[in-house]
Design a protein around this motif. Structure first.
Motif, mmCIF file in Angstrom:
data_model
loop_
_atom_site.group_PDB
_atom_site.id
_atom_site.type_symbol
_atom_site.label_atom_id
_atom_site.label_comp_id
_atom_site.label_asym_id
_atom_site.label_seq_id
_atom_site.Cartn_x
_atom_site.Cartn_y
_atom_site.Cartn_z
ATOM 1 N N LEU A 45 4.562 -5.338 -4.268
ATOM 2 C CA LEU A 45 3.339 -4.879 -4.669
ATOM 3 C C LEU A 45 3.443 -3.115 -4.768
ATOM 4 C CD1 LEU A 45 0.835 -6.948 -2.727
ATOM 5 C CD2 LEU A 45 1.077 -7.210 -5.081
ATOM 6 N N ARG A 46 4.054 -2.661 -3.923
ATOM 7 C CA ARG A 46 4.673 -1.317 -3.763
ATOM 8 C C ARG A 46 5.130 -0.987 -5.068
ATOM 9 N NH1 ARG A 46 6.844 -0.408 1.082
ATOM 10 N NH2 ARG A 46 5.178 -0.438 2.208
ATOM 11 N N THR A 47 6.496 -1.846 -5.169
ATOM 12 C CA THR A 47 7.344 -1.489 -6.683
ATOM 13 C C THR A 47 6.481 -1.729 -7.772
ATOM 14 O OG1 THR A 47 9.190 -2.165 -5.109
ATOM 15 C CG2 THR A 47 9.214 -2.310 -7.786
ATOM 16 N N ALA A 48 5.529 -2.560 -7.913
ATOM 17 C CA ALA A 48 4.735 -3.042 -8.986
ATOM 18 C C ALA A 48 3.864 -1.711 -9.351
ATOM 19 C CB ALA A 48 3.728 -3.968 -8.935
ATOM 20 N N LYS A 49 3.322 -0.953 -8.170
ATOM 21 C CA LYS A 49 2.187 0.107 -8.395
ATOM 22 C C LYS A 49 3.313 1.436 -8.874
ATOM 23 C CE LYS A 49 -1.807 -0.598 -6.904
ATOM 24 N NZ LYS A 49 -3.263 -0.233 -7.936
ATOM 25 N N SER A 50 4.420 1.629 -8.308
ATOM 26 C CA SER A 50 5.310 2.646 -8.631
ATOM 27 C C SER A 50 6.067 2.472 -9.988
ATOM 28 C CB SER A 50 6.187 3.087 -7.795
ATOM 29 O OG SER A 50 7.238 1.707 -7.336
ATOM 30 N N SER A 51 6.363 1.318 -10.442
ATOM 31 C CA SER A 51 7.033 1.052 -11.518
ATOM 32 C C SER A 51 6.468 1.002 -12.891
ATOM 33 C CB SER A 51 8.034 -0.022 -11.358
ATOM 34 O OG SER A 51 8.953 -0.159 -10.236
ATOM 35 N N GLY A 52 5.198 0.457 -12.658
ATOM 36 C CA GLY A 52 4.508 0.202 -14.185
ATOM 37 C C GLY A 52 3.436 1.302 -14.279
ATOM 38 N N SER A 53 2.691 1.189 -15.157
ATOM 39 C CA SER A 53 1.707 2.466 -15.650
ATOM 40 C C SER A 53 0.309 2.031 -15.233
ATOM 41 C CB SER A 53 1.973 2.681 -16.881
ATOM 42 O OG SER A 53 0.785 3.735 -17.465
ATOM 43 N N ASN A 54 -0.452 2.378 -14.378
ATOM 44 C CA ASN A 54 -1.618 2.171 -13.902
ATOM 45 C C ASN A 54 -1.956 0.493 -13.622
ATOM 46 O OD1 ASN A 54 -4.472 2.727 -13.447
ATOM 47 N ND2 ASN A 54 -4.903 2.357 -15.614
ATOM 48 N N VAL A 55 -0.846 -0.104 -13.048
ATOM 49 C CA VAL A 55 -0.912 -1.414 -12.631
ATOM 50 C C VAL A 55 -1.916 -1.585 -11.629
ATOM 51 C CG1 VAL A 55 0.194 -3.247 -11.564
ATOM 52 C CG2 VAL A 55 1.352 -1.862 -13.136
ATOM 53 N N LYS A 56 -2.885 -2.610 -11.953
ATOM 54 C CA LYS A 56 -3.868 -3.015 -10.863
ATOM 55 C C LYS A 56 -3.560 -4.387 -10.250
ATOM 56 C CE LYS A 56 -7.761 -1.081 -13.609
ATOM 57 N NZ LYS A 56 -8.194 0.056 -12.743
ATOM 58 N N ILE A 57 -3.890 -4.306 -8.863
ATOM 59 C CA ILE A 57 -3.664 -5.385 -8.039
ATOM 60 C C ILE A 57 -4.883 -6.204 -7.566
ATOM 61 C CG2 ILE A 57 -2.749 -6.135 -5.796
ATOM 62 C CD1 ILE A 57 -0.631 -4.759 -7.497
ATOM 63 N N LEU A 58 -4.737 -7.380 -8.001
ATOM 64 C CA LEU A 58 -5.983 -8.525 -7.782
ATOM 65 C C LEU A 58 -5.416 -9.298 -6.519
ATOM 66 C CD1 LEU A 58 -8.395 -10.140 -8.021
ATOM 67 C CD2 LEU A 58 -7.331 -11.409 -9.883
ATOM 68 N N ALA A 59 -6.333 -9.369 -5.714
ATOM 69 C CA ALA A 59 -6.039 -10.174 -4.230
ATOM 70 C C ALA A 59 -6.976 -11.393 -4.296
ATOM 71 C CB ALA A 59 -6.243 -9.518 -2.954
ATOM 72 N N SER A 60 -6.614 -12.616 -4.074
ATOM 73 C CA SER A 60 -7.361 -13.826 -4.007
ATOM 74 C C SER A 60 -7.280 -14.535 -2.948
ATOM 75 C CB SER A 60 -7.239 -14.753 -5.487
ATOM 76 O OG SER A 60 -7.483 -13.947 -6.471
ATOM 77 N N PRO A 61 -8.284 -14.827 -2.013
ATOM 78 C CA PRO A 61 -8.004 -15.503 -1.090
ATOM 79 C C PRO A 61 -8.209 -17.398 -1.299
ATOM 80 C CG PRO A 61 -10.227 -14.892 -1.027
ATOM 81 C CD PRO A 61 -9.668 -14.323 -2.023
ATOM 82 N N TRP A 62 -7.348 -18.293 -0.802
ATOM 83 C CA TRP A 62 -7.500 -19.628 -1.065
ATOM 84 C C TRP A 62 -8.329 -20.256 0.044
ATOM 85 C CZ3 TRP A 62 -5.278 -17.514 -4.712
ATOM 86 C CH2 TRP A 62 -4.626 -18.101 -5.781
ATOM 87 N N THR A 63 -8.252 -19.510 1.227
ATOM 88 C CA THR A 63 -9.134 -20.256 2.390
ATOM 89 C C THR A 63 -9.339 -19.419 3.464
ATOM 90 O OG1 THR A 63 -9.182 -22.171 3.790
ATOM 91 C CG2 THR A 63 -7.110 -21.057 3.507
ATOM 92 N N ALA A 64 -10.292 -19.501 4.431
ATOM 93 C CA ALA A 64 -10.595 -18.910 5.566
ATOM 94 C C ALA A 64 -9.722 -19.381 6.708
ATOM 95 C CB ALA A 64 -11.861 -18.758 5.976
#
Length: 385
Positions: A45-64
């Motif tokens: 995820l850190r690489t995605a932020k640094s290697s792309g241009s304005n990359v957004k991260i979406l985080a999704s939970p499957w369960t509590a």
């Protein structure tokens, strides 16, 4: 980003903007109910932020965590007990703050993946009313991110309307999410008026289709396989086009690294090379690489001569960008694009059964640009005044 993590090189291929890179601008990752597992995807995820241009991260939970649920299990659905709503909000917030401490901003956090689906893997059931109540009473606890509801299987409005109709719950979210499974058949592959009314962008956050593979066929590693290309163009890229026409603002594919996805996983039965871009990835790059975050879709007028073509146009970065699907079996040659200002530079890239985001010739004459749109292809034309 699920299962095994992406390597640095694989992440750069997926989000980078260079040659043979795909330019993805959203990466979706999971929120494990076990906090000790959160570190697994940090580097990618850190690489995605640094290697792309304005990359957004979406985080999704499957369960509590299982102990907070009515069935005392991570799997087979089960509801979140109401006496644990505050703990669940704190759990989501803790994930966001943990990632921020690792240098990864979580731009969007979903409350639940597929609240209307209870399979025999991590899952949790909600009703639309329960989601509204959670967001109304506890949504403000989740800080430094924008919340999303509800990632229902087919963008079922009954899971999102209650939140949109409640001012407090609505003010605690930033996005509406939904999956594409069955959405077209249900008549919801279209604009969502209630979300539009309240200025909540709609993101399509998951779809997965690979009916072309047959019985362990290795067709996916063949870059010119017709069956793979037909499914990619007629089913998948068509729905990207339809999603954009519906004024949705994101389209997220299930799995970046898989034999039927954007880069290969190396699974021998399906013939792909681990980390190598696949045909489907090049097709998606026709949107992702050239229609960048912050671009706005703009109106266009299409002549009858261009009737076989499915076209959307975008403005941003000082450029006008058109994405053109030609799903017919005939080329459309000397297609003229007329814009209201003189063009100093025009670029044309095309993916087809036999080409991968390949540069194409283009003719410029003032505000007129002429291109040849190959049969059974997806093209991107980028115009710079």
């Amino acid at each position: 980003m699920w299962g095994g993590t992406w390597s640095t090189a694989e992440t750069q291929t997926l989000v980078g903007l260079g040659a043979n890179q795909l330019g993805l601008s959203i990466v979706r990752t999971g929120i494990s109910p076990v906090s000790s597992e959160w570190s697994t995807q940090v580097n990618a995820l850190r690489t995605a932020k640094s290697s792309g241009s304005n990359v957004k991260i979406l985080a999704s939970p499957w369960t509590a965590p299982a102990a907070w649920k009515t069935n005392n299990s991570r799997v087979n659905g089960g509801k979140l007990r109401t006496d644990y709503y505050d703990d669940y909000a704190n759990h989501l917030n803790s994930f966001v703050q943990y990632m921020q401490g690792q240098g990864v901003t979580i731009d969007v956090t979903s409350v639940q993946n597929e609240p209307d689906w209870h399979p025999d893997y991590d899952s949790m059931d909600w009703s639309g009313t329960e989601l509204r109540n959670f967001l109304r009473d506890h949504g403000a606890r989740v800080q430094n991110t924008k919340l999303m509801v509800a990632e229902a299987v087919n963008l079922n409005y009954s899971y999102t309307d209650p939140t949109l109709n409640d001012v407090t719950a609505r003010n605690n979210i930033g996005y509406i999410g939904g999956h594409l499974y069955g959405t077209e058949a249900s008549g919801r592959l279209r604009s969502y008026p209630l979300a539009d009314q309240h200025n909540k962008p709609v993101w399509m956050t998951e779809w997965n289709l690979h009916e072309a593979d047959g019985s362990g066929s290795n067709i996916w590693g063949n870059p010119s396989n017709q069956t793979v290309w037909n499914e990619t163009l007629d089913d998948i890229m068509r729905t990207v086009h339809r999603s954009m026409e519906s004024n949705w603002t994101a389209y997220v594919w299930w799995y970046g690294k898989r034999y039927y996805s954007f880069i290969g996983d190396g699974e021998a039965a399906f013939g792909t090379t681990a980390g190598a871009p696949l045909k489907r990835g090049y097709a998606f790059s026709q949107y992702a690489k050239y229609v960048r975050p912050g671009y706005q879709r703009v109106a266009l007028t299409k002549s009858t001569k261009a009737s076989p073509l499915e076209v959307t146009a975008y403005s941003g970065g000082g450029k006008t960008t058109l994405v053109i699907l030609n799903r017919s079996t005939s080329a459309v040659n000397n297609a003229v694009i007329q814009v209201p200002q003189n063009i100093t530079r025009a670029e044309h890239y095309l993916t087809s059964q036999n080409a991968n985001a390949a540069s194409q010739p283009v003719s410029v004459n003032g505000g007129q640009v002429s291109v040849n749109v190959g049969a059974r292809s997806i093209s991107t034309v980028v115009l710079t005044p």
